[in-house]
Design an enzyme around this catalytic site. Structure first.
Site, mmCIF file in Angstrom:
data_model
loop_
_atom_site.group_PDB
_atom_site.id
_atom_site.type_symbol
_atom_site.label_atom_id
_atom_site.label_comp_id
_atom_site.label_asym_id
_atom_site.label_seq_id
_atom_site.Cartn_x
_atom_site.Cartn_y
_atom_site.Cartn_z
ATOM 1 N N ALA A 13 -25.707 -17.246 2.391
ATOM 2 C CA ALA A 13 -26.978 -17.159 1.684
ATOM 3 C C ALA A 13 -27.499 -18.580 1.507
ATOM 4 C CB ALA A 13 -26.761 -16.507 0.328
ATOM 5 N N GLU A 57 -21.188 -10.130 5.451
ATOM 6 C CA GLU A 57 -21.609 -8.852 4.860
ATOM 7 C C GLU A 57 -22.641 -8.156 5.755
ATOM 8 O OE1 GLU A 57 -22.463 -10.754 0.977
ATOM 9 O OE2 GLU A 57 -21.232 -9.152 0.141
#
Ligand code: NAD
Length: 694
Positions: A66, A108
């Site tokens: 992220a 993810e």
């Protein structure tokens, strides 16, 4: 066109659509990437001509995480969880094609796809706990389903990475590409093969969330993860909470586990530990930047390295360079010392090979790069010489005069001195522009920190070279100015002095150590002294018996090596409080006329930390550190200051500078001016400023 149009592109190979993410440098999951990806998946699924999708990344890596800058702030829609739902819920099968590092949100993302193929070197990991959070987009729920609880805990709690074949074996990927280069073609072939196999719909659209085959209870794995967290990540909240989420993957339906994960993530990302760990993360990157020395400053080529002195530090520094592939020549004054030093290095490499850390062949290769000599002439072709001889100005100046005679023009001449004045050492040469300090920490082949000491006349390109060199050594370099003990040891000296005062006033060494260990340090000041040895610079002939250390040495209590120091040690080097030490302490307090009193844990903590923080402020005031956050980097990487407290400067800011100034003033009233807060600290406290921001 959506905001993510240039970040997410689409092309076709027959019935296969290829969605490419291109968000340099590491394809972080920014708001634009998230929006573009959801939009692209929706569009492709609506296209009846498309039968499968390959999701791949441009540049050097798959999504590597992220955007850390978004942490702790409200995020634009769609959220990463929305992206996962869109991928997993897609009606056309998606194959993630992974190269480089699929970390955090990237891993993810890959798990939310229906199938995964990776290059042989692709690495998968979930390093969120190192930033004080947990995987927040399904990682704690999907990884146990995909690879089992033990693997998931290793990745999520211990930060393990699964690379290539290991990822395949763990079930994280379904296939490996033939090479790093063939990923796109292999992913398309993999998708075509899937389509050709006439698989039932649930196999074609394999959703990890629905899988239960690997969700077996595994109490041993949980126990191991808890033990790891308690020992190696002591004091940190995120690992413990991550374990609870993995437990939920076993006990609760997917959606409920996901909700717990999301709630936990949100709570942690705005919490104090994540804030501190993010500070530490950015501080480390910031430390590499030196005002006035930009990328335009050329670096000098460093290929051959010389070292003077084959003692504790010389051998450690030699191994740091040998490990990084440099040929190294060590020069010693004495034959026995040289033989002992070589023996130390051989023993260390043999030990590493025995433990399987490196192969026997690699150990041989590294040793093969080592030369030893008793003549300075053998340093004539070195691009860098690091001096690690005895800690006296006479010895250092003599060594640098010798180096000045033999070293080639432009060679960097560095001293590993702990305390001595680098300007004075440089003055022994006719080339002070090439002289600097490279202050390694012991053991130098292991400890990450390197203080790069910029002396008055050190040339900018010499500093740039040292900072670049640190990266090749996989060290974290911090540029500091000339001062007694530079940044780290200068602050440490304040703490050690204060710890001794506390003991003379009423605490016992084990009280002080207990408080600092509870704070999060790996060991307290007296445990540290015992480990280092109490007899550094001590001799029976010259001992004045004026300090606790001297008195302990006189009783042959020299630290761990003599099984007795401040503590008594058993054969396993486990320390316990010593009656002898207690007797020495009480006698010395009495001699000094000190009426011993009970000292609270709070006072111990304040008096060990606050004077040290004041010293940090003084260092900043004098311009001996470039910025407050550099001091934090020094303490986290050189002295085990808990990163989850952000370092001493960040800790001070979070505690409140006004409260620290008040406490220092209180102690100054009873203990004298040494406690006075420096002007910078007072000013920042009054203005509401922060030490770690300057
Ligand atoms: P040490 O006593 O273990 O080793 C010093 C070695 O230098 C000895 O083997 C000695 O024979 C050799 N030597 C002395 N004079 C020499 C000369 N003129 N030419 C060649 N060799 C010579 O000491 P150490 O602990 O390795 O410390 C070395 C330096 O590193 C000191 O300046 C010390 O302050 C600094 N330092 C030490 C530590 C630590 O934890 N030990 C940490 C950081 C920096």
């Amino acid at each position: 066109m959506t905001a993510g149009a240039d970040i997410v592109t689409l092309d076709h190979e027959g019935e296969i659509a290829i969605v490419t993410l291109d968000n340099p440098p590491v394809n972080a999951t920014s708001a634009a990437l998230r929006a573009g990806l959801v939009e692209a998946i929706g569009r492709v699924c609506a296209d009846e001509a498309v039968r499968a999708i390959v999701l791949i990344c441009a540049g050097r890596t798959f999504v590597a995480g992220a955007d850390v800058n978004e942490f702790g702030k409200p995020r634009a829609e769609p959220s990463l969880q929305d992206v996962m739902a869109a991928l997993e819920g897609a009606t056309t099968p998606i194959v993630a094609a992974v190269h480089g590092t699929a970390l955090g949100g990237g891993f993810e993302l890959a798990m939310a796809c229906h199938h995964r193929i990776a290059t042989p070197k692709a690495a998968f990991g979930l390093p969120e706990v190192s930033l004080g959070v947990i995987p927040g987009a399904g990682g704690t729920q999907r990884l146990p389903r995909l690879a089992g609880v033990a693997t998931a805990l290793g990745v999520i709690v211990e930060g393990k990475r699964l690379v290539g074949a290991a990822a395949l074996e763990a079930g994280v990927v379904d296939a490996l590409a033939a090479s790093e280069e063939s990923l796109r073609a292999d992913a398309i072939a993999f998708a075509r093969d899937l389509l050709a196999r006439n698989l039932p719909r649930e196999r074609l659209l394999r959703r990890v969330r629905d899988e239960t085959g690997k969700l077996a209870p595994d109490p041993a794995a949980f126990e191991a993860a808890r033990a790891y967290a308690a020992k190696r990540l002591r004091g940190q909240v995120a690992p413990v909470r991550a374990i609870a989420c993995v437990e939920a993957a076993l006990d609760r339906p997917f959606e409920e586990g996901l909700a717990l994960e999301r709630e936990t993530f949100r709570e942690l990302e705005t919490g104090p530990q994540s804030k501190a760990l993010r500070h530490a993360f950015f501080a480390e990157r910031e430390a590499a930047k030196i005002p006035g020395i930009g990328k335009d400053v050329p670096t000098r080529p460093i290929e051959r390295v010389g070292i003077v002195g084959a003692g504790t530090m010389g051998t450690g520094i030699a191994m740091a360079f040998l490990d990084a592939g440099f040929p190294v020549t060590i020069v010693e004054a004495k034959d026995e010392a040289l033989a002992r030093g070589r023996g130390m290095i051989e023993k260390t490499y043999a030990g590493a090979a025995d433990k399987g850390r490196i192969s026997r062949r690699e150990a041989e290769v590294r040793l093969g790069r080592l030369a030893t000599s008793l003549s300075y002439d053998d340093l004539a072709d070195a691009d860098l010489v690091v001096e690690a001889a005895f800690e006296t100005m006479e010895v250092k100046q003599a060594v640098f005069q010798a180096l000045d005679r033999v070293a080639k023009p432009g060679a960097l001449l560095a001293t590993n001195t702990s305390y001595l004045d680098v300007d004075e050492i440089a003055a022994a040469t006719a080339r002070p522009q090439d002289v600097l300090g490279l202050h390694f920490f012991s053991p130098a082949n292991i400890m990450k920190l390197l203080e790069v000491v910029r002396a008055e006349k050190t040339a900018p390109d010499a500093i740039a070279t040292a900072m670049a060199l640190a990266k090749r050594l996989r060290k974290i370099a911090v540029c500091v100015g000339v001062a007694h003990g530079f940044v780290g040891n200068r602050m440490l000296a304040r703490r050690q002095a204060e710890a001794t005062n506390l003991v003379l006033e009423g605490a016992m060494p084990w009280d002080v150590d207990r408080v600092l260990v509870a704070f999060g340090l790996p060991m307290g000041p007296f445990q540290m002294s015992d480990l280092a040895g109490l007899d550094l610079g001590w001799s029976r002939e010259t001992s004045k018996g004026e300090t606790l250390k001297e008195r302990l040495c006189e009783r042959d209590r020299r630290g761990q090596k003599t099984k007795a120091g401040f503590y008594d040690y058993d054969d396993a080097r486990k320390g316990s409080p010593s009656a002898v030490t207690e007797e020495i302490v009480l006698a010395m307090s009495a001699e000094k006329g000190i009426a011993r009193r009970a000292i609270s844990d709070e006072e111990i903590l304040e008096r060990c930390l606050y004077p040290m923080i004041a010293e940090g402020a003084r260092i900043l005031e004098e311009g001996k550190a470039i910025r407050g956050s550099d001091i934090d980097v020094v303490w986290i990487n050189g002295y085990g200051f808990p990163a989850w407290r952000g370092g001493p400067m960040f800790f001070a800011d979070e505690t409140g500078l006004a409260a620290i100034v008040d406490a220092l003033d209180r102690h100054a009233a009873t203990h004298g001016e040494a406690y006075g807060a420096p002007a910078l600290l007072r000013r920042l406290a009054a203005e509401g400023g922060r030490l770690s921001d300057i």
